[in-house]
Design a protein around this motif. Structure first.
Motif, mmCIF file in Angstrom:
data_model
loop_
_atom_site.group_PDB
_atom_site.id
_atom_site.type_symbol
_atom_site.label_atom_id
_atom_site.label_comp_id
_atom_site.label_asym_id
_atom_site.label_seq_id
_atom_site.Cartn_x
_atom_site.Cartn_y
_atom_site.Cartn_z
ATOM 1 N N ARG A 56 -6.883 -3.331 4.006
ATOM 2 C CA ARG A 56 -7.169 -2.505 3.037
ATOM 3 C C ARG A 56 -6.073 -2.331 2.216
ATOM 4 O O ARG A 56 -6.299 -1.961 1.104
ATOM 5 C CB ARG A 56 -7.587 -1.189 4.000
ATOM 6 C CG ARG A 56 -8.759 -1.261 4.336
ATOM 7 C CD ARG A 56 -9.263 0.275 4.922
ATOM 8 N NE ARG A 56 -10.807 -0.386 5.280
ATOM 9 C CZ ARG A 56 -11.659 0.278 4.498
ATOM 10 N NH1 ARG A 56 -11.157 1.228 3.608
ATOM 11 N NH2 ARG A 56 -13.038 -0.061 4.693
ATOM 12 N N ALA A 57 -4.597 -2.130 2.609
ATOM 13 C CA ALA A 57 -3.586 -1.816 1.641
ATOM 14 C C ALA A 57 -3.745 -2.871 0.463
ATOM 15 O O ALA A 57 -3.415 -2.476 -0.661
ATOM 16 C CB ALA A 57 -2.475 -1.660 2.306
ATOM 17 N N VAL A 63 -7.086 -4.417 -6.375
ATOM 18 C CA VAL A 63 -7.872 -3.854 -7.286
ATOM 19 C C VAL A 63 -7.152 -2.778 -8.299
ATOM 20 O O VAL A 63 -7.493 -2.864 -9.465
ATOM 21 C CB VAL A 63 -8.873 -2.707 -6.380
ATOM 22 C CG1 VAL A 63 -9.799 -1.936 -7.587
ATOM 23 C CG2 VAL A 63 -9.798 -3.714 -5.395
ATOM 24 N N ALA A 64 -6.124 -2.207 -7.695
ATOM 25 C CA ALA A 64 -5.394 -1.331 -8.895
ATOM 26 C C ALA A 64 -4.762 -2.314 -9.789
ATOM 27 O O ALA A 64 -4.131 -1.843 -10.891
ATOM 28 C CB ALA A 64 -4.346 -0.620 -8.031
ATOM 29 N N SER A 65 -4.333 -3.569 -9.515
ATOM 30 C CA SER A 65 -3.709 -4.611 -10.306
ATOM 31 C C SER A 65 -4.602 -4.996 -11.327
ATOM 32 O O SER A 65 -4.142 -5.506 -12.547
ATOM 33 C CB SER A 65 -2.991 -5.674 -9.538
ATOM 34 O OG SER A 65 -2.011 -5.162 -8.828
ATOM 35 N N ALA A 309 4.798 -8.059 11.145
ATOM 36 C CA ALA A 309 3.921 -8.116 12.104
ATOM 37 C C ALA A 309 2.491 -7.732 11.599
ATOM 38 O O ALA A 309 1.574 -8.002 12.072
ATOM 39 C CB ALA A 309 4.454 -7.384 13.232
ATOM 40 N N ASP A 310 2.334 -6.345 10.978
ATOM 41 C CA ASP A 310 0.906 -5.812 10.677
ATOM 42 C C ASP A 310 0.573 -6.510 9.363
ATOM 43 O O ASP A 310 -0.522 -6.030 8.883
ATOM 44 C CB ASP A 310 1.095 -4.462 10.630
ATOM 45 C CG ASP A 310 1.885 -3.955 9.394
ATOM 46 O OD1 ASP A 310 2.522 -4.700 8.633
ATOM 47 O OD2 ASP A 310 2.244 -2.598 9.352
ATOM 48 N N ARG A 311 1.254 -7.501 8.762
ATOM 49 C CA ARG A 311 0.647 -8.201 7.632
ATOM 50 C C ARG A 311 0.791 -7.455 6.126
ATOM 51 O O ARG A 311 -0.141 -7.542 5.452
ATOM 52 C CB ARG A 311 -0.430 -8.900 7.737
ATOM 53 C CG ARG A 311 -0.253 -10.140 8.761
ATOM 54 C CD ARG A 311 -1.250 -10.833 9.396
ATOM 55 N NE ARG A 311 -1.794 -12.013 8.324
ATOM 56 C CZ ARG A 311 -1.412 -13.196 8.353
ATOM 57 N NH1 ARG A 311 -0.644 -13.540 9.412
ATOM 58 N NH2 ARG A 311 -1.710 -14.046 7.588
ATOM 59 N N ASN A 312 1.329 -6.242 6.320
ATOM 60 C CA ASN A 312 1.289 -5.514 5.075
ATOM 61 C C ASN A 312 2.752 -5.516 4.294
ATOM 62 O O ASN A 312 3.597 -5.729 5.118
ATOM 63 C CB ASN A 312 0.935 -3.922 5.425
ATOM 64 C CG ASN A 312 -0.535 -3.478 5.430
ATOM 65 O OD1 ASN A 312 -1.160 -4.109 4.863
ATOM 66 N ND2 ASN A 312 -0.999 -2.546 6.343
ATOM 67 N N LEU A 365 0.281 5.360 1.868
ATOM 68 C CA LEU A 365 1.672 4.935 1.590
ATOM 69 C C LEU A 365 2.114 4.508 3.251
ATOM 70 O O LEU A 365 2.900 3.655 3.063
ATOM 71 C CB LEU A 365 2.295 5.880 1.027
ATOM 72 C CG LEU A 365 3.832 5.749 0.926
ATOM 73 C CD1 LEU A 365 4.221 4.495 -0.179
ATOM 74 C CD2 LEU A 365 4.718 6.960 0.159
ATOM 75 N N ALA A 366 1.735 5.304 4.192
ATOM 76 C CA ALA A 366 2.277 5.070 5.451
ATOM 77 C C ALA A 366 2.135 3.397 5.781
ATOM 78 O O ALA A 366 3.035 2.858 6.450
ATOM 79 C CB ALA A 366 1.895 5.799 6.343
ATOM 80 N N THR A 367 1.190 2.942 5.395
ATOM 81 C CA THR A 367 0.834 1.430 5.742
ATOM 82 C C THR A 367 1.549 0.324 5.042
ATOM 83 O O THR A 367 1.858 -0.708 5.427
ATOM 84 C CB THR A 367 -0.573 1.166 5.359
ATOM 85 O OG1 THR A 367 -0.882 1.278 3.781
ATOM 86 C CG2 THR A 367 -1.558 1.927 6.241
ATOM 87 N N VAL A 368 2.649 0.875 4.235
ATOM 88 C CA VAL A 368 3.382 -0.154 3.699
ATOM 89 C C VAL A 368 4.941 0.395 3.608
ATOM 90 O O VAL A 368 5.820 -0.600 3.370
ATOM 91 C CB VAL A 368 3.136 -0.481 2.001
ATOM 92 C CG1 VAL A 368 1.836 -1.068 1.710
ATOM 93 C CG2 VAL A 368 3.391 0.682 0.972
ATOM 94 N N SER A 369 5.136 1.480 4.026
ATOM 95 C CA SER A 369 6.435 2.120 4.023
ATOM 96 C C SER A 369 7.470 1.340 5.342
ATOM 97 O O SER A 369 6.867 1.189 6.468
ATOM 98 C CB SER A 369 6.433 3.721 4.457
ATOM 99 O OG SER A 369 7.663 4.172 4.765
#
Ligand code: FAD
Length: 375
Positions: A56-57, A63-65, A309-312, A365-369
């Motif tokens: 999702r991230a 999409v934002a790009s 590990a979480d591929r983000n 933001l927490a998903t990429v921090s």
């Protein structure tokens, strides 16, 4: 010793896009170890823009790009960055449940996708084997990216804004220095307030130079090989074709078909080269899915897609270590997300939080921090 505001280690697409975003109001230096900035992952991609690919991230960042890639600022690029291609996700009869689940997952962020019947898939790609296609999903907005054009445009625009860009300049030492960092290269040292780690597959090694714990980066090798298309077929308008398990994909590339077995072999960071076994695997999967007898092969290449590990991705300041910023783990999506990733990184470095465009896409933001990897 040169003093600057922000020093970026690594001149791939991530470092280049950030140098462009920040040099408008900061003194920026970008140091790249190789003779040219696109030598590693950035110069080895298959150059696809797909809003349905990844977590999702990643999809929000893609999409934002889109607006920047479709309509770059005046004078930024000498030509279009995106070229319409379309992406066809195919599933065999025994994979139809996965296809339905993928459609439900993809639709919220990429509404312009359509389920296709098997005959519709075969009309688009006539050399698919009918027994290998139960149905498909067409993402008509998927594009080819002119990666070199985009990368060079970022570097050129950053230079024009005053950024210092040095190649053949490996960073070999990093240590705290007052409120900032001292960064050593064989040709001299730099003093900076903020150090950005955009070193691709080497990001954990660069962190360790600075005494920062690694994030567990996993560089994974992916192979691409060019093959002659079926005789007499105009392939220029073929979509990018990928199976629903991402076990192989192909797309037209300069009159040939670029085929990948979608390999993800975990390796040490290095100047990776294609392995015969992976090339053979690409041929095998292509010939299983398609009515193609491969008679002539072109060049093959391999590159590193680096994940945690979480591929983000890992984007943000290292907790409790002021001035150390991560811009890494961009996996298989670093080109298509570059504008939004750089915009987010620049905004965080300016202490301005998540850009509105990403917030409106429910980006968390927490998903990429990097914080998530330190608990
Ligand atoms: C086969 C393949 C297909 C892909 N397909 C796509 C695709 O279709 N779409 C997409 O969006 N993405 C794709 N990707 C992923 C994309 O290429 C990467 O996510 C992206 O290029 C990562 O950019 P980067 O700047 O982080 O890394 P890199 O381009 O690897 O740049 C990092 C740079 O840091 C430099 N460096 C390292 N250590 C030091 C040091 N100590 N001092 C100075 N410099 C240093 C390196 O030399 C390197 O140039 C693909 C990747 C591969 C391999």
């Amino acid at each position: 010793m040169e003093r600057i505001d922000i020093l970026i280690v690594g001149g791939g697409i991530a470092g280049a896009a950030l140098a462009y975003a920040l040099s408008v109001d900061h003194r920026v230096a970008l140091l790249e170890r190789e003779t040219h900035c696109g030598y590693h992952a950035t110069g080895r991609s298959v150059a696809v823009y797909s809003e349905t690919y990844g977590s999702r991230a990643i999809r929000a960042l893609t999409v934002a790009s889109g607006p920047f890639l479709r309509h770059p600022p005046d004078g930024f690029s000498p030509g279009p960055i995106l070229h319409p291609r379309g992406a066809l996700h195919i599933a065999r009869g025994d994979q139809l449940e996965k296809l339905t689940a993928a459609l439900i997952e993809m639709q919220p962020l990429a509404p312009a996708i359509n389920p296709l019947t098997a005959p519709e898939c075969l009309t688009l790609v006539p050399f698919l084997r009918p027994d290998q296609v139960g149905a498909g999903i067409l993402e008509s907005g998927a594009c080819d990216i002119d990666v070199d054009l985009l990368h060079q445009a970022y570097l050129r625009a950053a230079r024009a804004q005053g950024a210092i860009i040095r190649t053949e300049m490996p960073v070999i030492g990093i240590r705290p220095d007052g409120d900032g960092w001292r960064v050593d290269t064989p040709a001299g040292s730099w003093q900076t307030w903020t150090l950005v780690n955009a070193a691709g597959a080497w990001a954990d090694q660069v962190a360790q130079l600075a005494g920062v714990a690694p994030v567990g980066l996993e560089p994974r090798r992916r192979t691409v090989t060019l093959v002659e298309p079926p005789a007499g077929l105009d392939i220029a308008r073929l979509p990018f074709v990928v199976d629903i398990d991402e076990s192989f994909y192909f797309k037209p590339s300069a009159g040939m078909l670029a085929v990948s077995p979608a390999d993800e072999t975990l390796v040490e960071p290095a100047d990776v080269q294609p392995e015969e076994l992976d090339i053979a695997s690409a041929m095998d999967r292509l010939q299983t899915a398609c009515n193609i007898q491969v008679t002539r092969k072109g060049r093959s290449w391999a590159g590193l897609r680096s994940f945690v590990a979480d591929r983000n991705p890992v984007i943000g300041f290292e907790p409790r270590i002021p001035g150390f910023f991560w811009l890494a783990a961009l996996g298989g999506y670093g080109i298509q997300t570059a504008p939004a990733v750089a915009g987010l990184a620049a905004s965080l470095i300016r202490d301005q939080g998540v850009p509105d465009r990403l917030t409106s896409l429910h980006f968390d933001l927490a998903t990429v921090s990097p914080d998530r990897l330190r608990r």
